[in-house]
Write an enzyme that holds these catalytic residues in place. Structure first.
Site, PDB file in Angstrom:
ATOM      1  N   ARG A 233      -7.999  -0.090  -4.558  1.00  0.00           N
ATOM      2  CA  ARG A 233      -7.164   0.851  -5.334  1.00  0.00           C
ATOM      3  C   ARG A 233      -6.934   2.159  -4.599  1.00  0.00           C
ATOM      4  O   ARG A 233      -5.945   2.848  -4.849  1.00  0.00           O
ATOM      5  CB  ARG A 233      -7.818   1.129  -6.688  1.00  0.00           C
ATOM      6  CG  ARG A 233      -7.940  -0.103  -7.572  1.00  0.00           C
ATOM      7  CD  ARG A 233      -6.586  -0.616  -8.029  1.00  0.00           C
ATOM      8  NE  ARG A 233      -6.718  -1.868  -8.796  1.00  0.00           N
ATOM      9  CZ  ARG A 233      -5.678  -2.601  -9.178  1.00  0.00           C
ATOM     10  NH1 ARG A 233      -4.435  -2.230  -8.888  1.00  0.00           N
ATOM     11  NH2 ARG A 233      -5.877  -3.714  -9.851  1.00  0.00           N
ATOM     12  N   GLU A 333       6.129   2.241 -10.161  1.00  0.00           N
ATOM     13  CA  GLU A 333       4.826   2.255  -9.494  1.00  0.00           C
ATOM     14  C   GLU A 333       4.744   3.543  -8.674  1.00  0.00           C
ATOM     15  O   GLU A 333       5.753   3.987  -8.130  1.00  0.00           O
ATOM     16  CB  GLU A 333       4.705   1.022  -8.590  1.00  0.00           C
ATOM     17  CG  GLU A 333       3.365   0.884  -7.890  1.00  0.00           C
ATOM     18  CD  GLU A 333       3.243  -0.461  -7.165  1.00  0.00           C
ATOM     19  OE1 GLU A 333       3.405  -1.519  -7.810  1.00  0.00           O
ATOM     20  OE2 GLU A 333       2.991  -0.436  -5.943  1.00  0.00           O
TER      21      GLU A 333
HETATM   22  C1  3EB Z   1      -1.139  -4.027  -9.273  1.00  0.00           C
HETATM   23  O1  3EB Z   1      -1.844  -3.144  -9.754  1.00  0.00           O
HETATM   24  C2  3EB Z   1       0.272  -3.634  -8.934  1.00  0.00           C
HETATM   25  O2  3EB Z   1      -0.196  -6.515  -3.220  1.00  0.00           O
HETATM   26  O3  3EB Z   1      -0.661  -4.896  -1.846  1.00  0.00           O
HETATM   27  C3  3EB Z   1      -0.139  -2.511  -6.176  1.00  0.00           C
HETATM   28  C4  3EB Z   1      -0.602  -2.116  -4.913  1.00  0.00           C
HETATM   29  C5  3EB Z   1       0.250  -3.809  -6.397  1.00  0.00           C
HETATM   30  C6  3EB Z   1      -0.669  -3.037  -3.863  1.00  0.00           C
HETATM   31  C7  3EB Z   1      -0.383  -5.316  -2.966  1.00  0.00           C
HETATM   32  C8  3EB Z   1       0.183  -4.722  -5.326  1.00  0.00           C
HETATM   33  C9  3EB Z   1      -0.275  -4.342  -4.078  1.00  0.00           C
HETATM   34  O4  3EB Z   1      -1.522  -5.189  -9.104  1.00  0.00           O
HETATM   35  C10 3EB Z   1       0.773  -4.266  -7.709  1.00  0.00           C
END
Ligand code: 3EB
Length: 340
Positions: A233, A333
Site C-alpha cells: 500500500r 484513484e
Molecule cells: C486496489 O486497491 C486498487 O495492481 O499495481 C491500486 C494500486 C490498485 C496498485 C496494482 C492496483 C495496483 O486494489 C487497485
C-alpha cells in the site's frame, strides 16, 4: 508468499573491518512545474521528467517519459524528480535509466503486439527490469507505476488487468524477495497497446506499509483473478523522510465500496489515505510539499474531483489525469507522496 522486509546488517562492534551503515539518502524531491523538458533536464540533479498526454513534447533524453494519460488541465505541468548530486543516464536495451546519489530511475515501454497480450507483455517488462536492476547497487525497488491500454476489457479472469497481474508475477521471479514495492496500475486511452512501466529504486531498502482498513492486495481472494495483485500500500523511503503512496481507491477489506458513487468513493478514498498515513507513522493530512495524482475514469467527473480535493486539501499540488481504475466500478484513484 507474504513478502518479508529485511533491514541491512548493522555494524558489529569491535570487528576488524567494520561496515558502517551507509548514510540514509534524502528522498528525491518531486514537484509539478510549468516548464519545458529541456530546461528541467538541464537542472543539476534531475533524475526524471514526465509529461502527460499526446500533446506533451517528445525528447530523446532517457530521463524523459511521456506518460500515455491525458491531463484534464491545459497546459499541463511536468513532473520533475530531483536528487542531490550528479546524475548519469543511459539506455540498456529497451530500458532507459538514470542514477544519482544512490537513486535509480528505470523505465520501459513495450508494444503488446510484439509480445502477445497484456500478460506476456507484463512478464517481459518485469523480466527486463529485474535483469537490469539486479546487478546494480540500487536494487531495492521502492515504487512502480504501470500504465496499460483498455485495462477493463475482457470478462472474468480474462479481463486485461487480471492478465496483467498474471504476467507481472510470472515475470518478476524473485525480483521483490525483500517485499513488494508500492505501485499504481491504471488504464490509458492512447489507442495503442503500449505498456509503460517505470520505477524508483535505491541502494538502501525501504519499509513496506499496509493499510489496516484494506486486505493486503497479495491476499485478495480468488474472485479478483488467478493472481492477486503484487504491491504494498505504501513504502517508507530509506531515510524515513517520505512515504510513496500506492494507488488508493474506495476499497475496504477486499471489496469495492460505493459502486458508481463518486462522492462516496472520494470520501472512502480519503479515509483510506488517512489510515495509511497513520499506519506509516506520518502526521495526518497532506501538505503543500506532497504532490498527488488523481486518476479519473469519466471526464465529466474531473471538475467534481478537483473541487473535492481543493476543498479538502487546500494548496496540495494535484495532477488530474484521465485513467481507468482496475475495477470497473471504481471511478477514482489517488496516489502520490507524503514528505515527513
Ligand atoms: C486496489 O486497491 C486498487 O495492481 O499495481 C491500486 C494500486 C490498485 C496498485 C496494482 C492496483 C495496483 O486494489 C487497485
Amino acid at each position: 508468499m507474504a513478502p518479508l522486509s529485511f533491514r541491512p546488517a548493522v555494524m558489529i562492534q569491535g570487528s576488524e573491518n567494520p561496515q558502517p551503515e551507509p548514510m540514509p539518502r534524502r528522498a528525491p524531491h518531486i514537484s509539478y512545474r510549468m516548464t519545458d523538458p529541456a530546461r528541467a533536464l538541464d537542472e543539476p540533479g534531475t533524475l526524471a521528467v514526465f509529461g502527460f498526454g499526446a500533446d506533451a513534447p517528445l525528447h530523446q533524453d532517457p530521463r524523459w517519459l511521456r506518460v500515455a494519460l491525458e491531463p484534464f488541465e491545459e497546459p499541463a505541468a511536468l513532473e520533475v524528480w530531483q536528487v542531490d548530486g550528479p546524475v548519469r543516464h543511459g539506455h540498456d536495451g529497451p530500458v532507459r535509466w538514470s542514477d544519482g546519489d544512490g537513486w535509480l530511475f528505470a523505465a520501459l515501454e513495450l508494444d503488446e503486439n510484439d509480445h502477445g497480450g497484456p500478460d506476456a507483455t507484463a512478464a517481459k517488462a518485469y523480466r527486463l527490469l529485474h535483469q537490469f536492476v539486479t546487478n546494480r547497487a540500487e536494487h531495492h525497488v521502492l515504487r512502480v507505476w504501470n500504465y496499460l491500454d483498455a485495462i477493463n476489457q475482457g470478462e472474468g479472469d480474462d479481463e486485461r488487468y487480471k492478465r496483467f497481474c498474471d504476467g507481472r508475477v510470472a515475470g518478476m521471479g524473485d525480483f521483490f524477495i525483500d517485499g513488494f514495492p508500492a505501485a499504481t496500475a491504471i488504464g490509458h486511452h492512447a489507442g495503442a497497446q503500449q505498456l509503460q512501466v517505470y520505477l524508483l529504486a535505491s541502494d538502501q531498502p525501504g519499509t513496506a506499509v499496509e493499510n489496516p482498513r484494506q486486505t493486503s492486495a497479495w491476499r485478495y481472494p480468488r474472485q479478483y483473478g488467478r493472481t492477486p495483485p503484487s504491491f504494498a500500500r505504501a513504502t517508507i523511503l530509506p531515510a524515513g523522510d517520505a512515504l510513496a503512496i500506492s494507488g488508493t481507491a474506495a476499497v475496504v477489506g477486499h471489496a469495492s465500496a460505493h459502486a458508481d458513487d463518486l462522492q462516496q468513493q472520494l470520501l472512502e478514498t480519503f479515509t483510506n489515505l488517512d489510515a495509511l498515513l497513520r499506519n506509516a507513522g506520518m502526521p495526518s493530512g497532506l501538505d503543500t510539499h506532497s504532490p498527488l495524482k488523481a486518476y479519473v475514469r469519466c471526464p465529466g467527473d474531473a471538475a467534481q474531483v478537483r473541487r473535492f480535493i481543493h476543498e479538502r486539501l487546500p494548496g496540495v499540488p494535484v495532477l488530474l489525469l484521465h485513467g481507468d481504475i482496475c475495477r470497473g466500478e471504481l471511478l477514482v484513484e489517488i496516489d502520490g507522496w507524503r514528505y515527513a
